[in-house]
Design an enzyme around this catalytic site. Structure first.
Site, PDB file in Angstrom:
ATOM      1  N   PRO A 193       0.725  -8.917  -9.300  1.00  0.00           N
ATOM      2  CA  PRO A 193      -0.575  -9.069 -10.082  1.00  0.00           C
ATOM      3  C   PRO A 193      -1.750  -8.379  -9.917  1.00  0.00           C
ATOM      4  CG  PRO A 193       0.036 -11.001  -8.534  1.00  0.00           C
ATOM      5  CD  PRO A 193       1.155 -10.071  -8.520  1.00  0.00           C
TER       6      PRO A 193
ATOM      7  N   GLU B  58      -5.951   0.183   0.432  1.00  0.00           N
ATOM      8  CA  GLU B  58      -4.972  -0.926   1.027  1.00  0.00           C
ATOM      9  C   GLU B  58      -4.769  -0.220   2.708  1.00  0.00           C
ATOM     10  OE1 GLU B  58      -4.783  -3.472  -0.253  1.00  0.00           O
ATOM     11  OE2 GLU B  58      -5.145  -2.757  -2.299  1.00  0.00           O
TER      12      GLU B  58
ATOM     13  N   TYR C 222     -16.493  -6.582  -3.613  1.00  0.00           N
ATOM     14  CA  TYR C 222     -16.254  -5.140  -3.522  1.00  0.00           C
ATOM     15  C   TYR C 222     -17.160  -4.215  -3.793  1.00  0.00           C
ATOM     16  CZ  TYR C 222     -11.188  -6.581  -4.223  1.00  0.00           C
ATOM     17  OH  TYR C 222      -9.945  -7.380  -3.977  1.00  0.00           O
TER      18      TYR C 222
ATOM     19  N   LYS D  62      -6.048  -7.352 -13.112  1.00  0.00           N
ATOM     20  CA  LYS D  62      -7.087  -6.381 -13.584  1.00  0.00           C
ATOM     21  C   LYS D  62      -7.166  -5.638 -14.976  1.00  0.00           C
ATOM     22  CE  LYS D  62      -8.785  -1.889 -12.297  1.00  0.00           C
ATOM     23  NZ  LYS D  62      -8.646  -0.514 -11.454  1.00  0.00           N
TER      24      LYS D  62
HETATM   25  N1  BES Z   1      -6.719  -7.908  -0.817  1.00  0.00           N
HETATM   26  C1  BES Z   1      -6.734  -7.178  -2.255  1.00  0.00           C
HETATM   27  C2  BES Z   1      -6.102  -8.284  -3.217  1.00  0.00           C
HETATM   28  C3  BES Z   1      -6.633  -9.729  -3.099  1.00  0.00           C
HETATM   29  C4  BES Z   1      -7.828  -9.983  -3.267  1.00  0.00           C
HETATM   30  C5  BES Z   1      -5.440 -10.601  -3.161  1.00  0.00           C
HETATM   31  C6  BES Z   1      -8.031 -11.421  -3.133  1.00  0.00           C
HETATM   32  C7  BES Z   1      -5.634 -11.961  -3.527  1.00  0.00           C
HETATM   33  C8  BES Z   1      -7.063 -12.368  -3.525  1.00  0.00           C
HETATM   34  C9  BES Z   1      -6.579  -5.771  -2.336  1.00  0.00           C
HETATM   35  O1  BES Z   1      -6.901  -5.012  -1.058  1.00  0.00           O
HETATM   36  C10 BES Z   1      -7.267  -5.283  -3.374  1.00  0.00           C
HETATM   37  O2  BES Z   1      -8.417  -5.420  -3.310  1.00  0.00           O
HETATM   38  N2  BES Z   1      -6.694  -4.607  -4.568  1.00  0.00           N
HETATM   39  C11 BES Z   1      -7.330  -4.301  -5.434  1.00  0.00           C
HETATM   40  C12 BES Z   1      -7.224  -2.665  -5.442  1.00  0.00           C
HETATM   41  C13 BES Z   1      -8.205  -1.830  -5.203  1.00  0.00           C
HETATM   42  C14 BES Z   1      -8.166  -0.330  -5.147  1.00  0.00           C
HETATM   43  C15 BES Z   1      -9.744  -2.379  -5.267  1.00  0.00           C
HETATM   44  C16 BES Z   1      -6.608  -4.437  -6.685  1.00  0.00           C
HETATM   45  O3  BES Z   1      -5.715  -5.272  -6.842  1.00  0.00           O
HETATM   46  O4  BES Z   1      -7.199  -4.123  -7.920  1.00  0.00           O
HETATM   47 ZN    ZN Z   2      -8.890  -4.835  -0.778  1.00  0.00          ZN
END
Ligand code: BES
Ligand code: ZN
Length: 629
Positions: free
Chosen positions: A296, A326, A411, A583
């Site tokens: 997801p 990551e 973010y 997303k």
């Molecule tokens: N840690 C997050 C994913 C996440 C956040 C899972 C909150 C559950 C709750 C991961 O590091 C992330 O930010 N993923 C982004 C990628 C990105 C390059 C900004 C994503 O999944 O879109």
């Molecule tokens: Zn992240």
């Protein structure tokens, strides 16, 4: 800047059972007064998203013994907690949600246990009587269909289409649905595991990993550095491993291994660049697993083994900023962890900032600037969508799911806040500040107020830098001193789009040297009044409907839905049925809904929903007002 804390005791009645020991446990909110007279009521340092008494009884290590049963789609076995009763509590309380608890051993002897009331958000507290000298509590259990962390992937949806596959997603509060545990980022544990899987499959975890299958299907894992339990992770499938360099490598299904090895060829170099910025990588290996498309998220920073979506395999390495992201979490998030989900921006804002610094070192400033501008566009969109209260960096989730706070406020506003401080202090000072921040807080948790104190003490006060920290952290909107990023690449895209203009002059568009980012800027900047005829002209020339790049495809589908360009419809359906990355799903279903095409959205969703992980289907259920009939 000395801060004065006034504690207000307000019971929210979250806990229905009594917890002995610490007074802090009963304090649910606090009022914070700073000497600039800015008064805010803060969610406490106590994590409101756990029912466990993690401050009274401190768990230091967990050992998992689990069988992965694909036939019944359950994990069954036990977790052994090593713990210390630091407050003399009479019970230890663990988080569980939809788990089938079978029996409990306290220091090796069968002991009674009690399950409290089920709470839709937090699950069911598991209470076990203990004495003050207790050392271990072992809980025998099975997961159920309600295990929100788990995705039992249908073999048809894997690359090989033959073997089963399962993966976990712990962040934010899903670990409790596959392990009875104190599920809070405020507690760090080491862990080990013995996992049994069918012999034709390989198991990997956020720990030290095997690189080959064995005949018994039994794998042992150790994570010897303390981590918050949202970072415990497991994936099982028909996996192969290929090294990228001596420290990095890729796990995925054999059908994708070559494509993935090509895409991530720069991984080893990225780790070195990251170390050059903010100090040594402390986790040993850095590998990545490319999961089935139902994953997801884009990526999840499980330590030593990033979990990633296959939608970043574009064939041209153009989406590898996700790897930088990551990887950056190996410092921001995994070494220094937000102590509650209200402080989530400390994980993600720092990580986006760090990600862009890695990208700048790897591919140059122009490249990083394009990423930053796309990020700024995302931020503006988020500001439009979120309530004023949720536009602050420090969140007040107040009994809402932490996922609610997973927006571009954390973010991008978080990143631009740090960029603003970088500009005010100069890069050299800021970099040495950040390097020390990671060093001095490694393997610790931190909340927003502690960070602000540290920032004041170590950077702002000694260097006489005056910036509006409180406005950025506690107020809505984007403060007026937000850094402005310019990109000549993007300016050129804008000029070409303008020249295409109303005459539909395709000769003006020369995308030969465009990267994915320029295409995204091009699509996002098409004026809302663009006609479907104009989209058709662009599409017939550049074949965007057929794009194999998921970022470009998603941006194009959204634009097309909003401009009633219906030629995308079949490919849109295929995309939504195959890809479960939230997303991408959210803007596409939202665009259908807002373009009065809810019927079509439902038609597609009926087919697609069984392919999605709980995280995604939950969000889309809410967006579309869908209830399973
Ligand atoms: N840690 C997050 C994913 C996440 C956040 C899972 C909150 C559950 C709750 C991961 O590091 C992330 O930010 N993923 C982004 C990628 C990105 C390059 C900004 C994503 O999944 O879109
Ligand atoms: Zn992240």
């Amino acid at each position: 800047m000395k801060q004065i804390y006034i504690l207000l005791v307000i019971s929210l009645g979250v806990s229905t059972f009594s917890c002995s020991g610490s007074v802090e446990r009963n304090v649910e909110t606090e009022e914070l007064v700073t000497d600039s007279s800015h008064v805010v009521t803060e969610a406490l340092v106590i994590d409101e998203h756990t029912l466990s008494n993690y401050k009274d009884v401190v768990v230091s290590h967990c050992h998992l013994s689990l069988d992965v049963d694909f036939e019944n789609e359950v994990l069954k076995g036990s977790v052994l907690h090593t713990l210390k009763n630091v407050s003399g509590a009479e019970v230890v309380i663990f988080d569980t949600k939809n788990l089938n608890i079978k029996s409990v051993l306290v220091d090796g002897t069968t002991a009674p246990f009690e399950l409290g009331n089920y709470d839709e958000l937090l699950g069911t507290p598991l209470q076990i009587a203990i004495n003050k000298d207790v050392n271990t509590v072992e809980i025998f259990y099975e997961t159920t269909e309600g295990a929100e962390a788990l995705d039992w992937v249908n073999p048809k949806l894997t690359a090989g289409k033959e073997n089963p596959y399962v993966f976990t997603q712990g962040q934010s509060i899903f670990t409790r649905t596959w392990v009875p545990i104190m599920d809070t980022p405020g507690l760090r544990i080491t862990y080990s595991a013995d996992i049994t899987v069918p012999p034709n499959l390989l198991a990997v975890m956020s720990a030290d990993n095997p690189t080959e299958k064995n005949d018994q299907g039994k794998y042992h894992f150790e994570m010897s550095q303390p981590v918050p339990c949202y970072l415990m992770a497991l994936a099982v499938g028909n996996l192969e491993f290929v090294p990228v360099d001596e420290r990095t490598g890729v796990y995925t299904e054999p059908e994708m291994i070559d494509a993935c090895a090509f895409e991530f060829a720069d991984m080893g170099e990225m780790v070195k660049k990251a170390e050059g910025l903010y100090g040594p990588y402390l986790w040993g290996r850095y590998d990545i697993i490319v999961l089935p498309p139902s994953f997801p998220f884009g990526g999840m920073e499980n330590p030593r083994l990033t979990f990633a979506t296959p939608t970043i395999i574009a064939g041209d390495r153009s989406l590898v900023s996700l790897v930088a992201h990551e990887l950056a979490h190996s410092w921001s998030g995994n070494l220094v962890t937000n102590s509650t989900w209200n402080d989530f921006w400390l994980n993600e804002g720092f990580t986006v900032y760090f990600e862009r610094r890695i990208m700048e070192d790897m591919y140059g400033k122009d490249y990083a600037d394009m990423l930053a501008i796309l990020g700024y566009q995302d931020l503006i969109r988020s500001i439009d969508e979120e309530s004023e209260a949720d536009q602050a960096l420090k969140l007040k989730l107040n009994r809402r799911h932490p996922d609610v706070g997973m927006t571009d406020i954390a973010y991008e506003k978080g990143c631009f806040f740090l960029k603003m401080i970088e500009e005010a202090s100069g890069r050299e000072l800021f970099d040495s500040f950040l390097k020390n921040y990671f060093l001095e807080h490694k393997f610790q948790t931190i909340n927003t107020e502690e960070f602000v104190n540290y920032l004041n003490a170590k950077l702002l006060v000694p260097n006489k830098i005056a910036v509006n920290v409180e406005e950025w952290i506690y107020e809505s909107g984007v403060p007026s001193n937000c850094p402005v990023i310019e990109s000549k690449n993007f300016t050129s895209v804008e000029e070409q789009l303008a020249a295409f203009g109303i005459e539909n002059n395709l000769d003006e568009i020369n995308p030969l040297d465009w990267s994915t980012h320029e295409w995204l800027h091009f699509i996002r900047n098409m004026p809302p009044e663009f006609s479907n005829k104009q989209l058709e002209i662009i599409d017939s020339r550049f074949q965007l409907t057929q794009s194999g790049n998921c970022e470009i495809a998603c941006a194009w589908f959204e634009k097309s839905i909003r401009c009633n360009y219906e030629a995308v419809d079949q490919n849109l359906e295929k995309f939504l049925v195959r890809v479960g990355r939230r997303k991408f799903l959210t803007p596409l279903y939202r665009a259908l809904k807002e373009s009065n095409r809810l019927d079509r959205a439902f038609e597609i969703y009926e087919k697609a929903r069984p392919n999605y992980h709980h995280v995604s289907s939950h969000t889309i259920d809410e967006l579309l007002g869908y209830s399973k009939s």
